[in-house]
Design a protein around this motif. Structure first.
Motif, short mmCIF file in Angstrom:
data_model
loop_
_atom_site.label_atom_id
_atom_site.label_comp_id
_atom_site.label_asym_id
_atom_site.label_seq_id
_atom_site.Cartn_x
_atom_site.Cartn_y
_atom_site.Cartn_z
N TYR A 168 0.83 -1.21 0.00
CA TYR A 168 0.00 0.00 0.00
C TYR A 168 0.86 1.26 0.00
O TYR A 168 0.62 2.20 -0.77
CB TYR A 168 -0.93 -0.04 1.22
N SER B 121 1.15 3.96 -2.97
CA SER B 121 0.81 5.36 -2.73
C SER B 121 1.94 6.30 -3.11
O SER B 121 1.70 7.46 -3.42
CB SER B 121 0.47 5.58 -1.25
N THR B 122 3.18 5.82 -3.01
CA THR B 122 4.28 6.72 -3.32
C THR B 122 4.78 6.55 -4.75
O THR B 122 5.27 7.50 -5.33
CB THR B 122 5.46 6.47 -2.35
N MET B 123 4.68 5.32 -5.28
CA MET B 123 5.31 5.07 -6.57
C MET B 123 4.34 4.80 -7.72
O MET B 123 4.72 4.91 -8.87
CB MET B 123 6.30 3.89 -6.46
N ARG C 203 1.24 6.26 -8.66
CA ARG C 203 0.20 7.28 -8.52
C ARG C 203 -0.92 7.13 -9.56
O ARG C 203 -2.09 7.35 -9.25
CB ARG C 203 0.83 8.67 -8.66
N MET D 201 -3.34 4.52 -8.52
CA MET D 201 -4.11 4.93 -7.36
C MET D 201 -5.16 5.99 -7.72
O MET D 201 -6.18 6.13 -7.06
CB MET D 201 -3.17 5.48 -6.28
N ALA D 202 -4.88 6.78 -8.75
CA ALA D 202 -5.79 7.87 -9.11
C ALA D 202 -7.02 7.39 -9.88
O ALA D 202 -7.98 8.13 -10.05
CB ALA D 202 -5.03 8.89 -9.96
N ASN E 83 -11.89 6.49 -5.55
CA ASN E 83 -10.84 5.99 -6.44
C ASN E 83 -10.09 4.80 -5.81
O ASN E 83 -10.39 4.40 -4.68
CB ASN E 83 -9.87 7.12 -6.80
N ALA F 225 -7.12 4.64 -4.67
CA ALA F 225 -6.37 5.02 -3.47
C ALA F 225 -7.24 4.92 -2.22
O ALA F 225 -6.83 4.37 -1.19
CB ALA F 225 -5.83 6.44 -3.63
N LEU F 226 -8.46 5.46 -2.30
CA LEU F 226 -9.37 5.38 -1.15
C LEU F 226 -9.75 3.94 -0.85
O LEU F 226 -9.81 3.53 0.31
CB LEU F 226 -10.62 6.23 -1.40
N TYR G 277 -5.76 13.29 0.72
CA TYR G 277 -5.46 11.87 0.85
C TYR G 277 -4.21 11.57 1.66
O TYR G 277 -4.19 10.60 2.43
CB TYR G 277 -5.33 11.24 -0.54
N LEU H 22 -3.39 8.63 4.42
CA LEU H 22 -2.27 7.69 4.24
C LEU H 22 -1.40 7.62 5.49
O LEU H 22 -1.02 6.54 5.95
CB LEU H 22 -1.45 8.17 3.03
N LEU I 157 -7.90 13.98 -3.64
CA LEU I 157 -8.35 12.65 -3.24
C LEU I 157 -7.34 11.57 -3.62
O LEU I 157 -7.62 10.39 -3.53
CB LEU I 157 -9.71 12.33 -3.88
N GLN I 158 -6.16 12.01 -4.05
CA GLN I 158 -5.12 11.05 -4.46
C GLN I 158 -3.85 11.30 -3.66
O GLN I 158 -3.62 12.41 -3.19
CB GLN I 158 -4.81 11.23 -5.95
N PRO I 159 -3.00 10.28 -3.54
CA PRO I 159 -1.74 10.49 -2.83
C PRO I 159 -0.84 11.46 -3.58
O PRO I 159 -0.92 11.55 -4.80
CB PRO I 159 -1.13 9.09 -2.75
N GLY I 160 -0.01 12.18 -2.86
CA GLY I 160 1.00 12.99 -3.53
C GLY I 160 1.11 14.44 -3.10
O GLY I 160 2.16 15.04 -3.29
N TYR J 79 3.49 14.12 0.31
CA TYR J 79 4.71 13.31 0.30
C TYR J 79 5.18 12.99 -1.11
O TYR J 79 5.88 12.02 -1.32
CB TYR J 79 4.46 11.98 1.03
N GLY J 80 4.79 13.81 -2.11
CA GLY J 80 5.03 13.32 -3.46
C GLY J 80 5.84 14.16 -4.40
O GLY J 80 6.00 13.80 -5.55
N LEU K 84 11.50 12.34 -5.59
CA LEU K 84 11.81 10.96 -5.20
C LEU K 84 12.25 10.92 -3.74
O LEU K 84 11.87 10.02 -2.98
CB LEU K 84 12.90 10.38 -6.12
N ARG L 84 9.33 10.95 -1.46
CA ARG L 84 8.61 9.67 -1.46
C ARG L 84 9.34 8.65 -0.61
O ARG L 84 8.73 7.93 0.19
CB ARG L 84 8.49 9.13 -2.89
N PHE M 270 8.78 9.34 2.93
CA PHE M 270 7.52 8.84 3.48
C PHE M 270 7.58 7.34 3.75
O PHE M 270 7.07 6.86 4.76
CB PHE M 270 6.32 9.16 2.58
#
Lengths: 138, 541
Positions: free
Chosen positions: A74, A78-80, A82, A85-86, A94, A96-97, B86, B90, B241-244, B247-248, B251, B254, B257
């Motif tokens: 997870y 979330s970090t790599m 994206r 997840m979107a 989505n 991610a949620l 988001y 997280l 509503l998305q990660p980033g 923390y995005g 590199l 990321r 995080f």
């Protein structure tokens, strides 16, 4: 023991308080004066104990590896990842949620599985062995 | 309109301030009552350190939640979600999943092996004095880091809630909070502290449920609508509503995080003030069930935080939240005021005061737990076992524990006052990193690896502790970063704010190498005792 506490009624006699924790020297036979050491060695070697230990480890270790890997997946997504997840599923909702809420759900499920395993496979045998072992300390 | 809301008080005036202070005092009165009651049942070391070991699983589960969910969880995570969407969510998940490590690998076994402190477990089958010194030091370092972040945070939070801009409320809050925690711990011991945490956890859950229901009612139960309007008013659109967002950007951030996530998920099981909570229940089974309660409570709390955070973004809009406090710490109080009917209504004023009081209660309960865990370790590990080689009487040890609480409290007040203008929020992450790098490897090795020995223990604790602290000293949070501790010089070379991704492997590796490099014989009968005790409870306290 003049009065019996809640603990004693529920779980049997409390061990004798031996005062401040003694300072043990290290080494194979550091405390030959303690006869309890031999009891523990014998109990540890008994098939009953080995079975309890095996059941605990065979469940707890793989499950821990599993939930840590699942959580790491997870975090990495979330970090790599994206774009993945979107992606929308329904409405504003989505991937991610969904993945995040799945972490909540899996945490509750893992908790329940672990507890069920402990109650069914370990608790009874562990309690029996506890009485047997403590009997031998007297 | 938006610009006029520079602080909460500007919008609400004196009514809410009086009410908030009244509720604060009410909570203080309740906790002092609990402390007086507990002090009458606080004679033995077993009472003082372990609350008599007679708490039920449900009570301990509530107390664990009360100990764990700081104001940073209550106001901080909801505030973070309200600003960065988001990524705030997280962040919260690591705090929950971490409890599975506690549940499956630590709680029951520690309950059965230990007596009063974390060092009881670590020194169980090792040479007592060096291991207790190292484990005691690690306990106190982790607790003080955590304590400092809480107290400085408390000061600025209360100042913010009371709308005091000149800093005197902050200083006063730090001193009052520090004095109260000393009183709770010295007189109430574990029994008093546990009940304070139970009351706090109940208040916190009630406050969160109330606010969540009000937010859901406002949106007619339509969560999709909350998300949609949060994304719309945030000005970030779908990205909210998305990660980033938090923390995005690069590199490095990321990886930073990921490093934080590792420390969160592995650190909880090494936090001394959490571990000692398992000594307050009579059996390993009760310890397991208290973790299950805690997981249920903490999990539902963070689920509500999602609604509250996105709700705050949707109802208030990011500009208004940011105008009140840049970090979003006042998002929830503002939300409470708004869903209660607005700043001019009675409902708004009352709800704002209630949420502020819950935050205050939260702070007090957390700092009391930290002070107790660290003073217990100072007295039981450093004073009784190391200095007096295990020959101190129970009375002397208890006197030492109370004195330690006073000293640690005084040190924490002094440090917090010194640091009150600095950005010390990173200390919570550092406490988790030290716990994950120094304490957890040692706990796991000693419980599960027969060959683990004194040198391995020393290397694991020191390796994890020193590497995580040093990496943070040379990280951008101390110098060279966007909002560093020290602004005058830049001596950072480690790129990450969170050391976990490097220091956790160092902790495990140094424990392993240290063990292999020692010719010391393993005490087989002590390992047998540890295994049998940990899994059956035979001979456990």
């Amino acid at each position: 023991m003049t009065t019996s506490s809640y603990r004693e009624r529920e779980y049997g006699r409390a061990p004798v308080d031996r005062g401040p924790v003694p300072v043990a020297r290290s080494g194979r036979h550091a405390r030959p004066e303690d006869p309890r050491g031999d009891v523990y060695l014998q109990v540890q070697a008994s098939p009953e104990f080995q079975e309890i230990r095996r059941r605990y480890r065979d469940f707890a270790f793989p499950m821990s590896a599993l939930f840590l890997a699942w959580y790491l997946a997870y975090v990495l997504a979330s970090t790599m990842a994206r774009d993945l997840m979107a992606r929308r599923i329904v409405g504003e909702f989505n991937v991610a949620l969904a993945f995040g809420l799945a972490q909540f759900a899996s945490t509750f499920v893992f908790t329940w599985l672990y507890a069920r395993h402990a109650v069914r496979k370990r608790d009874r045998a562990a309690l029996d062995l506890r009485w047997v072992t403590q009997e031998r300390f007297r | 309109m938006i610009a006029a809301r520079g602080s909460l008080a500007a919008a609400t005036g004196n009514d809410h301030r009086m009410l908030t202070v009244g509720l604060f005092l009410g909570f203080v009165a309740i906790t002092l009552g609990i402390t007086i009651w507990a002090s009458r049942h606080n004679r033995t070391a077993n009472d003082f350190y372990a609350g008599g070991r007679e708490f039920s699983a449900a009570q301990n589960g509530l107390a664990i939640s009360g100990d764990y969910m700081s104001a940073a969880s209550f106001l901080g995570i909801a505030g973070l979600i309200s600003l960065v969407g988001y990524d705030g969510f997280l962040y919260s998940i690591g705090f929950l999943v971490a409890w599975l490590v506690v549940l499956m690998l630590v709680a029951e076994l520690v309950r059965n092996c230990g007596r009063y402190t974390m060092a009881d477990v670590l020194a169980f089958r090792m040479s007592q004095r060096p291991v207790r010194t190292a484990a005691g030091a690690s306990t106190i370092v982790v607790s003080i880091f955590y304590l400092l972040a809480q107290m400085v945070g408390a000061g600025s939070l209360v100042a913010l809630l009371l709308g005091d801009g000149n800093g005197s409320a902050q200083t006063l809050t730090i001193i009052v909070v520090g004095m109260l925690m000393i009183v709770y711990v010295t007189f109430g011991g574990m029994k008093g502290t546990t009940w304070i945490q139970i009351v706090k956890a109940a208040l916190l859950m009630a406050g969160a449920v109330l606010l969540t229901v009000l937010v859901l009612v406002r949106f007619h139960g339509n969560v999709n609508e909350i998300l949609r309007s949060a994304a719309a008013t945030s000005g970030k659109g779908d990205a909210f509503l998305q990660p980033g967002l938090q923390y995005g950007s690069s590199l490095t951030s990321r990886i930073d995080f990921i490093s934080l996530a590792l420390a969160l998920v592995l650190g909880t099981a090494g936090l001394p003030h959490i571990l000692v909570r398992f000594y307050t229940v009579p059996t390993a089974r009760a310890a397991r069930r208290s973790v299950m309660w805690a997981i249920g409570l903490i999990g539902s709390f963070y689920l509500m935080t999602i609604v509250l955070g996105f709700g705050a973004a949707a109802v208030l809009g990011s500009d208004r939240i940011r105008a009140s406090n840049k970090a979003g710490n006042t998002a929830l109080p503002l939300l409470a005021e708004e869903v209660g009917g607005g700043g001019d209504s009675i409902g708004g004023v009352v709800l704002l005061a209630v949420i502020a009081a819950v935050a205050f209660a939260t702070i007090l309960a957390v700092v009391a737990g930290l002070t107790l865990a660290s003073s217990a370790s100072a007295a039981h590990d450093l004073y009784a076992a190391v200095i007096h080689k295990g020959r101190a009487s129970e009375k002397e040890e208890l006197a030492a524990a109370r004195l330690s609480a006073i000293v640690i409290g005084a040190v924490a007040i002094a440090l917090s006052l010194t640091a009150q203008k600095l950005n010390v929020a990173f200390l919570v992450a550092l406490a988790f990193a030290v716990a994950a790098s120094a304490n957890l490897p040692t706990i796991l090795f000693t419980l599960f690896w027969r060959r683990f020995n004194t040198r391995g223990t020393m290397w694991a604790i020191n390796g994890g502790l020193v590497s995580s602290v040093l990496l943070v000293v040379f990280s951008p949070v101390v110098s060279g970063g966007p909002n560093p501790l020290i602004t005058a010089v830049d001596f950072h070379w480690f790129p990450l704010a969170n050391p976990g991704i490097v220091s956790i492997p160092i902790g495990f590796l140094s424990g392993w190498i240290g063990t292999l490099r020692s010719k010391e014989d393993v005490d087989d009968s002590k390992f047998a005792e540890m295994e049998v005790r940990s899994l059956t409870g035979a001979g456990a306290y």
